[in-house]
Design an enzyme around this catalytic site. Sequence first.
Site, short mmCIF file in Angstrom:
data_model
loop_
_atom_site.label_atom_id
_atom_site.label_comp_id
_atom_site.label_asym_id
_atom_site.label_seq_id
_atom_site.Cartn_x
_atom_site.Cartn_y
_atom_site.Cartn_z
N GLY A 98 73.01 33.67 -29.98
CA GLY A 98 71.88 33.14 -30.70
C GLY A 98 70.70 34.15 -30.86
N LEU A 99 71.13 35.50 -30.34
CA LEU A 99 70.19 36.50 -30.56
C LEU A 99 70.54 37.46 -31.96
CD1 LEU A 99 70.00 37.73 -26.88
CD2 LEU A 99 68.38 36.12 -27.95
N GLY A 100 71.10 36.82 -32.96
CA GLY A 100 71.26 37.39 -34.16
C GLY A 100 72.16 38.87 -34.12
N PRO A 129 74.25 40.52 -26.50
CA PRO A 129 75.33 39.75 -26.29
C PRO A 129 75.46 38.94 -27.35
CG PRO A 129 73.45 38.79 -25.43
CD PRO A 129 73.05 40.10 -25.90
N ASP A 178 67.66 35.63 -39.73
CA ASP A 178 68.32 36.54 -38.79
C ASP A 178 68.28 38.08 -39.51
OD1 ASP A 178 68.57 34.48 -37.51
OD2 ASP A 178 70.65 34.82 -36.85
N SER A 191 75.32 39.18 -34.94
CA SER A 191 76.11 39.54 -36.17
C SER A 191 75.06 40.02 -37.19
CB SER A 191 76.78 38.28 -36.34
OG SER A 191 75.89 37.35 -37.07
N ALA A 192 73.94 39.52 -37.42
CA ALA A 192 73.04 40.09 -38.30
C ALA A 192 72.63 41.52 -38.11
CB ALA A 192 71.63 39.22 -38.68
C1 MEV Z 1 69.38 29.15 -35.53
O1 MEV Z 1 69.03 30.67 -35.03
C2 MEV Z 1 68.24 28.61 -36.12
C3 MEV Z 1 68.34 27.42 -36.82
O2 MEV Z 1 66.98 26.87 -37.22
C4 MEV Z 1 69.01 27.68 -38.25
C5 MEV Z 1 68.55 28.46 -39.12
O3 MEV Z 1 67.24 28.75 -39.15
O4 MEV Z 1 69.15 28.75 -40.11
C6 MEV Z 1 69.05 26.20 -35.87
#
Ligand code: MEV
Length: 299
Positions: free
Chosen positions: A75-77, A71, A123, A79-80
């Site tokens: 926050g699961l990366g 998804p 990421d 785009s990376a």
């Molecule tokens: C985001 O996935 C993780 C954070 O620690 C930011 C980062 O490490 O660049 C919030």
Amino acid sequence: MATWSAPGKVFLFGEHAVVYGKPGIAMAIKPRVSVTVRKVRNPSKINSPYIENCFELTGVTGSVYIHSQLPSSSGLGSSAAVTVATLSAINDEFNLSLEKKDIADIAYQVEKKVQRGRASPTDTFVSTYGGLILIKDNKRRILPPENFNIVIGNTLVSHKTSELVEMVGEFRRTNPLVVDPILNAIEAVTIRSMHNFNNLKVLGRYMDVNHSLLEALGVGHPALTRLVNAARSGGAYGAKMTGAGGGGCMIALCPKRSKSRVAAAIEAADGKAIITTIDTEGARREDDDEREDYIKAGR
Ligand code: MEV
């Protein structure tokens, strides 16, 4: 034509604290993004700024098909993973002779450019190499892999990593006496966790503590609390938000036999569950059959 895929990632411990030079532990996860690149004379318009920049930075042009199990903006990366898979496929299709290290470096440049300066080198590193990664003082090291059973719960609440990182920064600037001990405690939990990879009960307890410390930093969200509590009631050893917080995803460390029960508890609490474990391959070439499938599906 060349198809490459790359995995997503979760933070097991230490997010936000890593921004201040503290250690963190991230892990590549099974869901992947696949990208097929084909040399063509007149490529059609690309509507992903990540992919567009991959072509721009490598100085080639081509057509692209994407298939994602990850998804986006959760926050699961993802785009990376798109960026790493695209660069790997470009490298293969155009014989650019880039090494893994180059792919990770260029992918980070692409993310920084598209995200206007704020990007996580973690990421792109995790997606390129796979495995379990220790981040310390802005350097990344591959740790021996661990077969953790993880259930991810997606709150489906969108969040902006840059805003959350900025918010923690502001909190620290104005309240160093309050925030520094929280960051030190996150550091302690991360370090202790590395000594307890074979003691899942203790590791789960540390995840619970890490979650509370992130809430104390102000990056919690009611939907994350709901999913974390559901996972714990469902039999997880422990659970915490993963990544920037403020929405996005949480993770639960589970006994093998409880994975489905934990996933069901997350879904019953209105989350989207993904049962997963470590990916140790990182970016990898996909076979011809699969490539043909992508093309036939018109993706
Ligand atoms: C985001 O996935 C993780 C954070 O620690 C930011 C980062 O490490 O660049 C919030």
